[in-house]
Design an enzyme around this catalytic site. Sequence first.
Site, mmCIF file in Angstrom:
data_model
loop_
_atom_site.group_PDB
_atom_site.id
_atom_site.type_symbol
_atom_site.label_atom_id
_atom_site.label_comp_id
_atom_site.label_asym_id
_atom_site.label_seq_id
_atom_site.Cartn_x
_atom_site.Cartn_y
_atom_site.Cartn_z
ATOM 1 N N PHE A 1 1.284 -1.243 -0.429
ATOM 2 C CA PHE A 1 0.318 -0.007 -0.071
ATOM 3 C C PHE A 1 0.929 1.318 -0.231
ATOM 4 C CE2 PHE A 1 -3.463 -3.339 2.031
ATOM 5 C CZ PHE A 1 -4.389 -2.786 1.643
ATOM 6 N N ASP A 2 0.380 2.253 -1.077
ATOM 7 C CA ASP A 2 1.119 2.846 -0.582
ATOM 8 C C ASP A 2 -0.030 3.656 0.488
ATOM 9 O OD1 ASP A 2 2.039 6.104 -1.357
ATOM 10 O OD2 ASP A 2 0.336 6.250 -2.198
ATOM 11 N N LEU A 3 1.163 5.566 1.396
ATOM 12 C CA LEU A 3 0.199 5.922 2.536
ATOM 13 C C LEU A 3 -0.220 6.968 2.389
ATOM 14 C CD1 LEU A 3 -0.036 5.779 5.251
ATOM 15 C CD2 LEU A 3 2.581 7.239 4.837
#
Length: 220
Positions: free
Chosen positions: A8-10
């Site tokens: 996941f990107d943040l």
Amino acid sequence: MRPDVVLFDLDGTLTESAPGITRSIAFALDAIGMPPVDDATLLRFIGPPLRESFRTIIGLDDDTAAHAVAAFRHRFVNDGGMFENSVYPGVFDLLEGLLDSGRTLAVATAKPRPTAVAILEHFALEKYFDVVCGAINDTERAVKADIVAEALSALRISAGPRAVMVGDRSHDVVGAHAVGIACIGVGWGYGSRAELADAGADVIVSDVDELASALGAVAE
């Protein structure tokens, strides 16, 4: 699609980070004597490496961009801008559902890793992730492909259909494809559907429920 590993990107994917980032960008521009920019321009900073954005969006030279980054970090880290932020609705349930279905989760963000860890801990998100990978600094391991590759290496898995990246900007898609994994683009972040489509996102979803379905999990 039912990957074993989900990266996941943040910003713009797990958390709505615009308030703290845009206020800190505005602070940095004022600190180096630049005029204010509009909200749309400030939002363009969310996602890509920071120094690169100061150069490409504002047109700063390397030295001035470095000063702008330092001013940004002061407000964002020292003055708590990174906590002017919130977790998107449905994210906790999504992560719980993925873990319950036996997935391994990681974060791959262009943020410096210590900052990313602090944000995840602040919002009680850290417990969901086996690995958190980020930039070492604003020039070293700041390219998304390098961060994705580092996450896969830390998880001891090879590129291929076992893993997928989830993110909201074109550099998430480009970085994932560069190391040989698919990318799901999310429509609630800071990149448009057109940006994600143009970058070649394998799937684009509009909300967390669609993301759960795309990953073969059910958000309760």
